[in-house]
Design a protein around this motif. Sequence first.
Motif, PDB file in Angstrom:
ATOM      1  N   VAL A 119      46.425   0.955  36.089  1.00 49.66           N
ATOM      2  CA  VAL A 119      46.865  -0.360  36.540  1.00 49.66           C
ATOM      3  C   VAL A 119      48.086  -0.173  37.441  1.00 49.66           C
ATOM      4  O   VAL A 119      48.964   0.628  37.143  1.00 49.66           O
ATOM      5  CB  VAL A 119      47.222  -1.239  35.323  1.00 49.66           C
ATOM      6  CG1 VAL A 119      47.630  -2.623  35.781  1.00 49.66           C
ATOM      7  CG2 VAL A 119      46.051  -1.322  34.378  1.00 49.66           C
ATOM      8  N   GLY A 120      48.139  -0.918  38.557  1.00 45.29           N
ATOM      9  CA  GLY A 120      49.244  -0.776  39.494  1.00 45.29           C
ATOM     10  C   GLY A 120      50.539  -1.342  38.948  1.00 45.29           C
ATOM     11  O   GLY A 120      50.543  -2.148  38.015  1.00 45.29           O
ATOM     12  N   VAL A 137      52.851  -3.412  40.205  1.00 40.11           N
ATOM     13  CA  VAL A 137      53.101  -4.851  40.342  1.00 40.11           C
ATOM     14  C   VAL A 137      52.318  -5.617  39.289  1.00 40.11           C
ATOM     15  O   VAL A 137      52.821  -6.537  38.644  1.00 40.11           O
ATOM     16  CB  VAL A 137      52.725  -5.306  41.763  1.00 40.11           C
ATOM     17  CG1 VAL A 137      52.933  -6.793  41.902  1.00 40.11           C
ATOM     18  CG2 VAL A 137      53.554  -4.562  42.786  1.00 40.11           C
ATOM     19  N   ARG A 138      51.086  -5.198  39.099  1.00 39.55           N
ATOM     20  CA  ARG A 138      50.249  -5.862  38.112  1.00 39.55           C
ATOM     21  C   ARG A 138      50.776  -5.607  36.701  1.00 39.55           C
ATOM     22  O   ARG A 138      50.733  -6.492  35.840  1.00 39.55           O
ATOM     23  CB  ARG A 138      48.826  -5.344  38.247  1.00 39.55           C
ATOM     24  CG  ARG A 138      47.819  -6.223  37.580  1.00 39.55           C
ATOM     25  CD  ARG A 138      46.417  -5.734  37.921  1.00 39.55           C
ATOM     26  NE  ARG A 138      45.476  -6.158  36.908  1.00 39.55           N
ATOM     27  CZ  ARG A 138      44.952  -7.374  36.874  1.00 39.55           C
ATOM     28  NH1 ARG A 138      45.262  -8.257  37.774  1.00 39.55           N
ATOM     29  NH2 ARG A 138      44.112  -7.710  35.913  1.00 39.55           N
TER      30      ARG A 138
END
Lengths: 383, 346
Positions: free
Chosen positions: B214-215, B217-218
Amino acid sequence: MTEPILTVDGLCVDYVVGAGRFRALDDVSFTIEPGRVLGIVGETGCGKSTLAHAIPRLLPEPPARVRKGRVVFQGTDLLPLPRGRLPSIRGTGIGMIFQEPLNSLNPSFRVFEQLAEAVRVRRLRESVPGARGAPVEPGPFDYTRRPLESPAEALSRPIRPGGPVGEALARPAPVSREVRDEVLEYLRLVRINDPETILRLYPHELSGGMRQRIMIAMALSEKPALLIADEPTSALDVTIQAQVLTLMKELIEEVRASILFISHDLGVIAETADDLGVMYAGHLVEVGPVAEVFDRPRHPYTRALLRAAPSRYKSDGPLDTIPGSVPNLSHLPAGCTFHPRCPIARPVCAVDPGPPLAARAPSPGTGRVHASACHFPEEVSGR
Amino acid sequence: MAFTAPPPPAAPLIDHRPGARRSGPLEPLWTFGRVLVTNPLSFAGFVVVLLMAGAAVTVQLDPRLLVPYGPTQFTGAYHQAPSLAHPFGTDELGFDTYSNVLLALPTDLGIGFAIAGVALLVGGTLGLIAGFWDRPRTVGGAVSVSLLRLTDIFLSFPSLVLALAITESLGRGVDQAILAILATWWPYYVRLVRGEVLAVKHQPYITAARAAGVGEVRILFRHVLRNILDPIIVYFTLDVGTVLVTFSTIAFVAKPIVYPGSTPEWGSMIYFYQDYASLYPWLILFPGLAVFVAVFAFSLLGDGLRDVLDPRSRRAFVRAPTVAPPPPPVPFAGAPSLEPTPPEAT
């Protein structure tokens, strides 16, 4: 010889705490070939978990610091990559199962949301090849084989922005039937009865074994090319450990992914791994096929570790122990780190750290490397 | 050890009785209802907040439905004690206190929500950023440190005195008072949110999300924010009350609002009537009571919200006691008593 899926080459990791510097990993080198399971054993604090976290670059920096080395995954060295490209490697490239199933599930999300996120991450990457960082090859594990995309489909596909911002902006697809079915499929894969009910529960409503199964399902649902299992059973009690291990063994047969299986339990490794690496005080001291290492250890530490393991067939007296204690990682002994405790140590051991593992050629018999960092490997198995 | 009867089966972890747990989009509402039923104080707070909000909206739309007199309408009676005609009495100018207290409702509630809300948005966003990207010797770390030093500067002044000084320098008016309080209010939210982010971002489940690809920002907006949202919402609810008190204080001391005037406000009412406190106590009793009730209702509601939002405390409502507690262990009849027999008196 097939191209290895992961090559770790001379990896050194320090923990810098205040003025002290602890050498958690020192010159660790090994390779994992596609479809093989490499087990890593060693006592507490020898750097097993640091190794597991260092490969997908999950170590908190600071305090950790990768001093040198290379971690080549599918031909790409991960260490010089900018941080923004790491998410595209993690999950679908390198999946992880953690030691603490109790805290590794987000307490605010239901089981469905946890799993659906993993499934969606994978689907997003499958639908946008190359949009985010390096193109991620699908792993050898292909539980539900996806049909190849036709050119017409590829053209009609919407173009999405790349990068972390693009991923954050990409609306999570509506809970489609497909994602739901896939989540249910993975819950069944990890042998969860009544997945429909489990979907709606929060992590705190599940037992430790259940949570670890969910973790395993999450990792598998991204179809990683390499799976790192960092002591997946050590936080569970013995009966649950047995269940989860049985499951892991079955899954290893089923998915045939490359796995780095970290444990301090020799029995577990003997049953699951193809190759075995033994770690001591941040060093990998011996690597080889698991049966060979068990039958003919070539490093005195391995031999001592095997003798110290309890066996149900051996009840003549107390267990063997290793004299002395584990060295302080900030003041490692010179030369071979094991020499103060080694029964066959000679003067050269206090000066020379021993031959590097990577220098060893494959043994002619099996074609596989059985390397030892000891100066006198022949003497070990001879006794 | 004495032999004991086998224990009865434990209560099931999840109550599967029909109606015990509803799922679907309305589930938070069911939980909310269950919490309110089991917690009468939160229920009272919830009802009072609802009533006040409803009254405020009504007064704003059409005051004649609830308010008998205008804010500066002469009633013909001076210094009337509370009566049926004038529930909160009248003042020396012949204005109806009840009407003025009600007419102040939209102003005061609106100010409370506006100040706390803007402070939450501004301070909360900055706090998220400062807490999540704080690695030393990076751009994020530099931003984080400068933000924190800035909040330190604001927090090193006594906030009420700073707000008063800003009000005085900006001049009279509701907008100026709101700006003054906002200027002192947002740093608290930076600190609060940053602290919560710091506590959550090293949790294993954040590492697990990162490991799942998962990135960043996310991770921040989905995994971290979702886990710190509950204490922040609770704090916000409680804070609306605090803002109300602060604004009333500023209205009392700095007099940004002219009373009697077109927009009455509780704090300025109390200021205006303070000289009559001993003679005509109802003139300051009822505006003060209004502040008290509003603040108290918001803190009760905040406590109730905490129970609703935290899934772990929600369990208390999911696992209703369906099985009676196990009876005390019954010693086996043949077991010798462990109690020493008292020596017989001779």
